[in-house]
Scaffold this motif. Structure first.
Motif, short mmCIF file in Angstrom:
data_model
loop_
_atom_site.label_atom_id
_atom_site.label_comp_id
_atom_site.label_asym_id
_atom_site.label_seq_id
_atom_site.Cartn_x
_atom_site.Cartn_y
_atom_site.Cartn_z
N PHE A 280 -13.41 37.63 74.58
CA PHE A 280 -14.84 37.94 74.53
C PHE A 280 -15.48 37.73 75.89
O PHE A 280 -16.35 38.47 76.31
N SER A 281 -15.02 36.73 76.61
CA SER A 281 -15.59 36.29 77.88
C SER A 281 -16.93 35.62 77.66
O SER A 281 -17.99 36.10 78.06
N HIS A 282 -16.84 34.47 77.01
CA HIS A 282 -17.99 33.64 76.70
C HIS A 282 -18.79 33.31 77.96
O HIS A 282 -20.03 33.30 77.94
N VAL A 283 -18.09 33.09 79.06
CA VAL A 283 -18.75 32.65 80.28
C VAL A 283 -19.67 33.73 80.85
O VAL A 283 -20.68 33.42 81.49
N ILE A 284 -19.35 35.01 80.61
CA ILE A 284 -20.24 36.08 81.06
C ILE A 284 -21.57 36.01 80.31
O ILE A 284 -22.65 36.11 80.90
N ALA A 285 -21.48 35.84 78.99
CA ALA A 285 -22.70 35.74 78.18
C ALA A 285 -23.52 34.52 78.60
O ALA A 285 -24.76 34.57 78.65
N GLU A 286 -22.84 33.42 78.93
CA GLU A 286 -23.54 32.21 79.38
C GLU A 286 -24.22 32.45 80.74
O GLU A 286 -25.35 31.98 80.97
N ALA A 287 -23.55 33.18 81.62
CA ALA A 287 -24.16 33.49 82.92
C ALA A 287 -25.41 34.34 82.73
O ALA A 287 -26.45 34.09 83.36
N LEU A 288 -25.33 35.34 81.84
CA LEU A 288 -26.50 36.17 81.55
C LEU A 288 -27.64 35.32 81.00
O LEU A 288 -28.81 35.57 81.28
N ALA A 289 -27.29 34.30 80.20
CA ALA A 289 -28.30 33.43 79.60
C ALA A 289 -29.05 32.61 80.66
O ALA A 289 -30.18 32.18 80.42
N THR A 290 -28.42 32.39 81.81
CA THR A 290 -29.10 31.69 82.91
C THR A 290 -29.81 32.66 83.85
O THR A 290 -30.27 32.26 84.92
N ARG A 291 -29.86 33.93 83.44
CA ARG A 291 -30.49 35.00 84.23
C ARG A 291 -29.77 35.22 85.56
O ARG A 291 -30.38 35.52 86.60
N THR A 292 -28.45 35.09 85.53
CA THR A 292 -27.63 35.35 86.71
C THR A 292 -26.95 36.71 86.55
O THR A 292 -26.27 36.93 85.54
N PRO A 293 -27.10 37.63 87.51
CA PRO A 293 -26.41 38.92 87.43
C PRO A 293 -24.89 38.73 87.38
O PRO A 293 -24.37 37.73 87.90
N VAL A 294 -24.21 39.71 86.81
CA VAL A 294 -22.76 39.59 86.58
C VAL A 294 -22.02 40.81 87.12
O VAL A 294 -22.46 41.95 86.92
N VAL A 295 -20.90 40.55 87.79
CA VAL A 295 -19.91 41.58 88.10
C VAL A 295 -18.59 41.10 87.52
O VAL A 295 -18.21 39.95 87.71
N SER A 296 -17.90 41.98 86.80
CA SER A 296 -16.67 41.58 86.11
C SER A 296 -15.63 42.68 86.19
O SER A 296 -15.95 43.85 86.41
N THR A 297 -14.38 42.30 85.96
CA THR A 297 -13.35 43.31 85.73
C THR A 297 -13.53 43.87 84.33
O THR A 297 -14.01 43.19 83.42
N ASN A 298 -13.10 45.10 84.17
CA ASN A 298 -13.17 45.76 82.86
C ASN A 298 -11.86 45.52 82.11
O ASN A 298 -11.17 46.45 81.70
N CYS A 299 -11.53 44.24 81.95
CA CYS A 299 -10.27 43.90 81.30
C CYS A 299 -10.42 43.98 79.79
O CYS A 299 -11.53 43.93 79.26
N LYS A 300 -9.29 44.11 79.10
CA LYS A 300 -9.33 44.06 77.65
C LYS A 300 -9.60 42.61 77.26
O LYS A 300 -8.93 41.71 77.72
#
Length: 370
Positions: A280-300
């Motif tokens: 799921f990538s919980h940490v991405i959702a948490e980063a968004l919750a702190t209003r921090t922009p995100v760049v990620s790999t498009n991994c499965k």
């Protein structure tokens, strides 16, 4: 009416996403209907201190998962458990076997948290897990991608799998981000004119920090920047050596595991994830919750679902440091007005996974199983 007892079983309440998910469920499940019991192996976990006081917490007197079946079965009987909830394949397997040998009416709810498999050996192992999973009463997948993998590699029927995204405790994250403090030795990292990139995760091959470092080196050539890496793991020395080889070691900072990562996220200009696979990538959702922009790999399979195929953050091909670097540059060079728009959109997306919403989905599953 007697409260239903839910036993949550995990290897340890450590620093990973599975432990954070269980923590959020345990602390937020309706106390008028359910009484949570947490059981782990005999390890100390980073999240134990934030469990609510009314949680019955039991540590088995073993550090070997294979030796925990009958010990867990005994607890299921003694505590009169109604539901055994577990996550991660080997733990799920032990939980199912323990429930069977407990000779009680307890039910198993198991959660699959990652896109596993690929090699012939791993795929055979997943088929074996699938056979045991069929003895559970409900299978939960934390994303549509993980569900597809359960059908493809575990050979499970899709009608037996329910997708429930990870719960994100927005209020708690923001309280920690706003009231927490960065360690004094790290404060100088954020009092700078340089752009600050942050990432968090175990220093293991799955997270592919090698690609992140190579991408950062490309960014660093053009834009004054720092990379702050939260997490511990066996690859730390190897990654330190790579940062020196790339000539960026003075601006790459390994700060270890932090009990409050959110204050680091909030102070950064960008959160970056370079994983090879995620559930799921919980940490991405948490980063968004702190209003921090995100760049990620498009991994499965998680990041594209969390970021809605790139609507709420940039996605890069796995292992492609050039594309990852381009996406990082694109975000950190945006005008402030565009950054603010991105931050608010991300926060709005994080609320899709709000714990108050997700916990109701879990409670509905518990009700149905009972």
């Amino acid at each position: 009416m007697r409260k239903k007892k839910i036993l949550f079983f995990i290897y340890q309440m450590g620093a990973g996403g599975a432990a954070r998910t269980l923590l959020n469920i345990i602390n937020n499940v309706d106390r008028d209907r359910y009484q949570p019991v947490l059981v782990t192996l005999n390890f100390d976990g980073s999240y134990e201190h934030v469990l609510k006081d009314d949680v019955t917490f039991i540590k088995l007197d073993t550090k070997r998962l294979s030796r925990s079946i009958f010990k867990l079965a005994s607890i299921i009987r003694r505590e009169q458990i109604d539901i055994v909830f577990s996550t991660i394949p080997r733990v799920n397997t032990i939980a199912i076997l323990a429930r069977i040998v407990s000779f009680t009416r307890a039910k198993n709810v198991i959660r699959e948290a990652d896109n596993l498999g690929g090699t012939w050996k791993e795929n055979i192992q997943l088929l074996a897990f699938g056979l045991i999973y069929r003895l559970s009463h409900q299978i939960i997948s934390l994303s549509e991608g993980v569900k597809d993998n359960l059908v493809k590699r575990y050979k499970l029927h899709p009608k037996n799998i329910k997708v429930i995204y990870n719960p994100v405790d927005i209020e708690n994250i923001n309280e920690l981000a706003n009231t927490g403090t960065i360690s004094p030795e790290h404060e100088a990292l954020f009092t700078t004119d340089q752009k600050v990139l942050v990432t968090a995760g175990r220093l293991v091959h799955q997270k592919d920090h090698h690609t992140m470092l190579r991408a950062f080196a490309l960014v660093h050539k053009d834009i004054p920047s720092k990379l702050v890496i939260l997490g511990e793991g066996p690859l730390e020395e190897e990654l330190l050596a790579l940062s020196k080889e790339l000539g960026v070691n003075e601006d790459v900072h390994f700060v270890g595991f932090q009990t409050n990562p959110y204050v680091y996220f909030q102070r950064a200009d960008l959160f970056v994830l370079s994983s090879v696979h995620e559930g799921f990538s919980h940490v991405i959702a948490e980063a968004l919750a702190t209003r921090t922009p995100v760049v990620s790999t498009n991994c499965k399979s998680g990041p594209s679902e969390v970021l809605d195929n790139g609507t709420y953050g940039q996605l890069s091909e796995v292992g492609d440091e050039k594309q990852l670097a381009r996406n990082i540059k694109q975000v950190i060079t945006l005008e402030q007005q565009d950054i603010s728009t991105l931050q608010e959109k991300g926060f709005e997306r994080a609320n899709t996974f709000h714990v108050k919403k997700i916990i109701k989905d879990y409670e509905q599953v518990f009700n149905n199983v009972l």
